[in-house]
Design an enzyme around this catalytic site. Structure first.
Site: not given
Ligand code: S3P
Length: 447
Positions: A36, A40, A136, A181, A183, A331, A358, A362
């Protein structure tokens, strides 16, 4: 046969593990950079003014996809394999790429990038990914971006990639996200960088906050209301290049935490692991299962807390994992399911329906695979129930498949080290998405 063998069956690889030959995990291991934080640092570096220097970047396939996308939009990114990676930023002026941007297997690349692309007025971007990513859900980011004024079209009524983005000047917005989330939250905050006014995201419980931390470090103004899980980005913001030290990924460390916890005689030090509180659900879950984990040498690396984790074997016990804990270990559920097999008593996982969207489903994939190994596992719409067999659990080797999901490949490999006889894991090369050296580390640590 030796402990493990990687068999090339182009274009895939099968990992064969002989559980009878594995030993306790001792000594120390390091894990690759946090996925992550790696994404970023590349993205913020690419849109900032000036140079960003990154140490410890994850060299997995996912960050490579991010780097390729932002290089195609004008960021100058140095050799990713070097100790320090430098990104010469575009100063907020992303160029229109000549071709389709390919996010590969990476949901983080695609969803976060969409926020940036949607907010570049007058420019067009086409984005896609591999077969898993193209299935997805993207509506979770497209719907709120559209409310901010974005123009995004895509397959299946604008919900799936490939997507076409016609950049626009976006407007202030307060989004109440139905899911926790990172993301979704990060996508909207990145879009908010070029909004004249506030972009606020409120989530039902706190998801990982790496974007908030790094955006602040790069010079953006943010307000955080922890009582309501709300974050506001005060736009517009110009970012300035920074130095980022990427800590080891706790999601990768999770495989060794569980491997050592379930293997008698183990005493392993996992060095330099990020312990951001929005990511440490795995430690809390394992500790509530009676795992013996201690944090040593706690320190700070450019705004992210870091420690060395020592884990010793212990008899685990079943527990319940659900609620607000889920986003903090989202995760790690596949490898927690493996731990639960070796616990005494029942483990229930609830509130985890997100796992179905995912890199693979999973819940379904793990339930089926652990059953093939002899586990007593029941799948539920939002989780799993695992009847633990204790530390002497008698799993038997079987032929399994990663479904091209990196975390499934690695979780099954750890389960295989405790199964009798040989386990084959097809499409094991998926591990390289987040942990290219996983197999060699497993061989060193456990044989
Ligand atoms: C992530 C957020 C998570 C995670 C992914 C990485 C990120 O997903 O499962 O592996 O870097 O922001 P979600 O935010 O959709 O749950």
């Amino acid at each position: 046969m030796t402990f493990l063998k990687l068999i090339d069956q182009a274009p895939h690889q099968t990992l064969e593990i002989n559980g009878d030959k594995g030993g306790p995990l001792t000594g120390s291991v390091t894990v690759p950079g946090d996925k992550s934080i790696s994404h970023r640092s590349l993205m913020l570096g690419a849109i900032a003014q000036g140079t960003t220097r990154i140490k410890g970047l994850l060299l997995g396939e996912d960050p490579r996809s991010t780097a390729a996308c932002f290089s195609a939009m004008g960021a100058k990114i140095s050799d990713l394999d070097a100790e320090w990676v430098t990104v010469e930023g575009t100063g907020g002026e992303l160029q229109e790429p000549d071709d389709v941007l390919d996010a590969g297997n990476s949901g983080t690349t695609l969803r976060l990038m969409l926020g940036l692309l949607a907010s570049v007025p007058g420019k067009f971007f086409a984005v896609t990914g591999d077969g898993s990513l193209r299935s997805r859900p993207m509506k979770r980011v497209i719907a709120p971006l559209t409310e901010m004024g974005a123009s995004i079209a895509g397959k299946a009524n604008h919900t799936l990639a490939p997507l076409g983005v016609q950049g626009q000047q976006l407007t202030p917005f307060h989004y109440h996200s139905p899911i926790a989330s990172a993301q979704v939250k990060s996508c909207l905050l990145l879009a908010g960088l070029s909004v004249n006014g506030d972009t606020t995201v409120t989530e039902p419980s706190l998801s990982r906050d790496h974007s908030e931390r790094m955006l602040k470090a790069f010079g953006a103004q943010l307000s955080i209301d922890s009582a309501t899980h709300s974050v506001t980005l005060h736009g517009p913001a110009k970012l300035a290049g920074q130095t980022v030290i990427v800590p080891g990924d706790i999601s990768s460390a999770a495989f060794w935490l569980v491997a050592a916890a379930i293997t008698p005689g183990s005493n392993l030090l996992i060095e330099n692991v990020g312990i951001n509180p929005t990511r440490t659900g795995i430690l809390e879950a394992l500790q509530s299962m009676n795992a013996d984990i201690t944090l040593e040498n706690e320190r700070d690396a450019t705004g992210e807390p870091v420690a060395d984790l020592r884990v010793r074997h212990s008899q685990l016990k079943g527990c319940h994992i659900g609620g607000d804990l889920i986003p903090r270990l989202i995760d790690e559920v596949p490898i927690l399911a493996v731990a639960a097999l070796f616990a005494e008593g029942k483990t229930t996982i609830t509130d985890a329906a997100e796992l179905r969207v995912k890199e693979s489903d999973r819940l379904a994939v793990m339930t089926a695979a652990l059953r093939l190994l002899g586990g007593d596992v029941t799948e539920h719409p939002d989780g799993m129930e695992i009847l633990g067999m204790g530390e002497n659990a008698q799993l038997t080797g079987a032929t399994l498949d990663s479904y091209t999901d990196h975390r499934i490949a690695m979780a099954l490999a750890i389960a295989a080290t405790r199964a009798i006889g040989t386990t084959k894991i097809r499409r094991a090369e998926a591990a390289a998405v987040s942990y290219p050296s996983f197999v060699t580390t497993l061989e060193l640590a456990a044989s």
